[in-house]
Design a protein around this motif. Structure first.
Motif, short mmCIF file in Angstrom:
data_model
loop_
_atom_site.label_atom_id
_atom_site.label_comp_id
_atom_site.label_asym_id
_atom_site.label_seq_id
_atom_site.Cartn_x
_atom_site.Cartn_y
_atom_site.Cartn_z
N SER A 6 -3.30 16.03 -0.78
CA SER A 6 -4.08 14.87 -0.33
C SER A 6 -3.44 13.56 -0.81
CB SER A 6 -5.54 14.97 -0.77
OG SER A 6 -5.68 14.99 -2.17
N SER A 7 -2.89 13.56 -2.02
CA SER A 7 -2.26 12.33 -2.52
C SER A 7 -1.00 12.00 -1.72
CB SER A 7 -1.95 12.43 -4.01
OG SER A 7 -0.88 13.33 -4.26
N LYS A 8 -0.25 13.01 -1.35
CA LYS A 8 0.97 12.78 -0.56
C LYS A 8 0.62 12.39 0.87
CE LYS A 8 3.59 15.73 -3.57
NZ LYS A 8 4.07 17.08 -3.84
N SER A 9 -0.50 12.85 1.37
CA SER A 9 -0.94 12.51 2.72
C SER A 9 -1.27 11.02 2.83
CB SER A 9 -2.15 13.35 3.10
OG SER A 9 -2.60 13.04 4.38
N VAL A 10 -1.73 10.41 1.75
CA VAL A 10 -2.03 8.98 1.77
C VAL A 10 -0.78 8.20 2.17
CG1 VAL A 10 -2.80 6.98 0.42
CG2 VAL A 10 -3.85 9.22 0.01
N LYS A 11 0.32 8.44 1.47
CA LYS A 11 1.56 7.71 1.75
C LYS A 11 2.17 8.13 3.09
CE LYS A 11 4.86 10.74 -0.51
NZ LYS A 11 5.48 11.16 0.76
N ASP A 12 2.09 9.42 3.41
CA ASP A 12 2.71 9.90 4.65
C ASP A 12 2.04 9.34 5.90
OD1 ASP A 12 4.51 11.34 3.13
OD2 ASP A 12 3.40 13.22 3.28
N ASN A 13 0.74 9.17 5.85
CA ASN A 13 0.05 8.59 7.00
C ASN A 13 0.34 7.10 7.15
OD1 ASN A 13 -1.56 10.56 8.57
ND2 ASN A 13 -2.32 11.07 6.54
N ILE A 14 0.57 6.42 6.05
CA ILE A 14 0.99 5.01 6.14
C ILE A 14 2.34 4.94 6.85
CG2 ILE A 14 1.75 2.99 4.81
CD1 ILE A 14 -0.37 3.88 2.66
N ILE A 55 0.83 -1.21 0.00
CA ILE A 55 0.00 0.00 0.00
C ILE A 55 0.86 1.26 0.00
CG2 ILE A 55 -2.10 -1.04 0.95
CD1 ILE A 55 -1.27 0.12 3.70
N TYR A 56 2.00 1.21 0.68
CA TYR A 56 2.89 2.38 0.67
C TYR A 56 3.48 2.59 -0.72
CZ TYR A 56 6.96 5.28 0.87
OH TYR A 56 7.87 6.26 0.57
N ILE A 96 -6.35 4.74 9.01
CA ILE A 96 -7.66 5.36 8.75
C ILE A 96 -7.47 6.77 8.21
CG2 ILE A 96 -9.75 6.24 9.87
CD1 ILE A 96 -9.60 3.70 11.68
N TYR A 97 -6.52 7.53 8.76
CA TYR A 97 -6.22 8.86 8.20
C TYR A 97 -5.78 8.74 6.75
CZ TYR A 97 -6.02 10.74 13.01
OH TYR A 97 -6.29 11.12 14.30
N SER A 98 -4.98 7.73 6.45
CA SER A 98 -4.51 7.51 5.09
C SER A 98 -5.70 7.26 4.16
CB SER A 98 -3.54 6.33 5.05
OG SER A 98 -3.16 6.04 3.73
N HIS A 99 -6.62 6.41 4.61
CA HIS A 99 -7.80 6.11 3.80
C HIS A 99 -8.66 7.36 3.61
CE1 HIS A 99 -11.68 4.15 2.77
NE2 HIS A 99 -10.87 3.41 2.05
N ALA A 100 -8.77 8.17 4.65
CA ALA A 100 -9.54 9.42 4.54
C ALA A 100 -8.89 10.38 3.54
CB ALA A 100 -9.67 10.08 5.90
N SER A 101 -7.57 10.47 3.56
CA SER A 101 -6.86 11.31 2.58
C SER A 101 -7.06 10.78 1.17
CB SER A 101 -5.37 11.36 2.92
OG SER A 101 -5.15 12.08 4.10
#
Length: 120
Positions: free
Chosen positions: A42-50, A9-10, A68-73
């Motif tokens: 928002s796209s960078k937040s997906v990876k950063d929260n992982i 996923i990362y 969950i934050y990653s999924h929300a982003s």
């Protein structure tokens, strides 16, 4: 698993964030700091929260929270991509929308895996 870089996923989120960044540069100049900036963040937040969740993996609930934050982003990014798709029909986002849909399912499945199987 030795690193967050071992997580599928990362790696997908990282690759897609690069694709989103490049796509956003195709938007009209006046959108680079509005819609373009928002979809990039928002796209960078997906990876950063992982990554941040993985860093807290010793504490299962923290790991889950950041996933969950990653999924929300990801959902935010999808919403932005859908807006771009409707407003700027000449900007290629259909493939990205499909990719993020699949990644959302993978993140959701990984959240369930961590909740049910993760040892702290």
């Amino acid at each position: 698993m030795k690193s967050y870089k071992d997580l599928d996923i990362y790696n997908l989120a990282f690759d897609y964030a690069i694709e989103v960044h490049k796509m956003s540069l195709l938007l009209p100049k006046f959108e680079l700091y509005e819609m373009g900036s928002q979809v990039r963040r928002s796209s960078k937040s997906v990876k950063d929260n992982i990554v941040e969740g993985y860093g807290r993996r010793k504490y299962k609930q923290d790991f889950v929270k950041f996933l969950i934050y990653s999924h929300a982003s990801l959902l935010e990014c999808l919403s932005q991509l859908q807006m771009i798709q409707n407003i700027y029909v000449d900007v290629p986002v259909n493939d990205l929308i499909d990719k993020y849909d699949l990644l959302g399912g993978k993140i959701y499945s990984f959240i369930s895996y961590v909740e049910n199987n993760w040892k702290t």
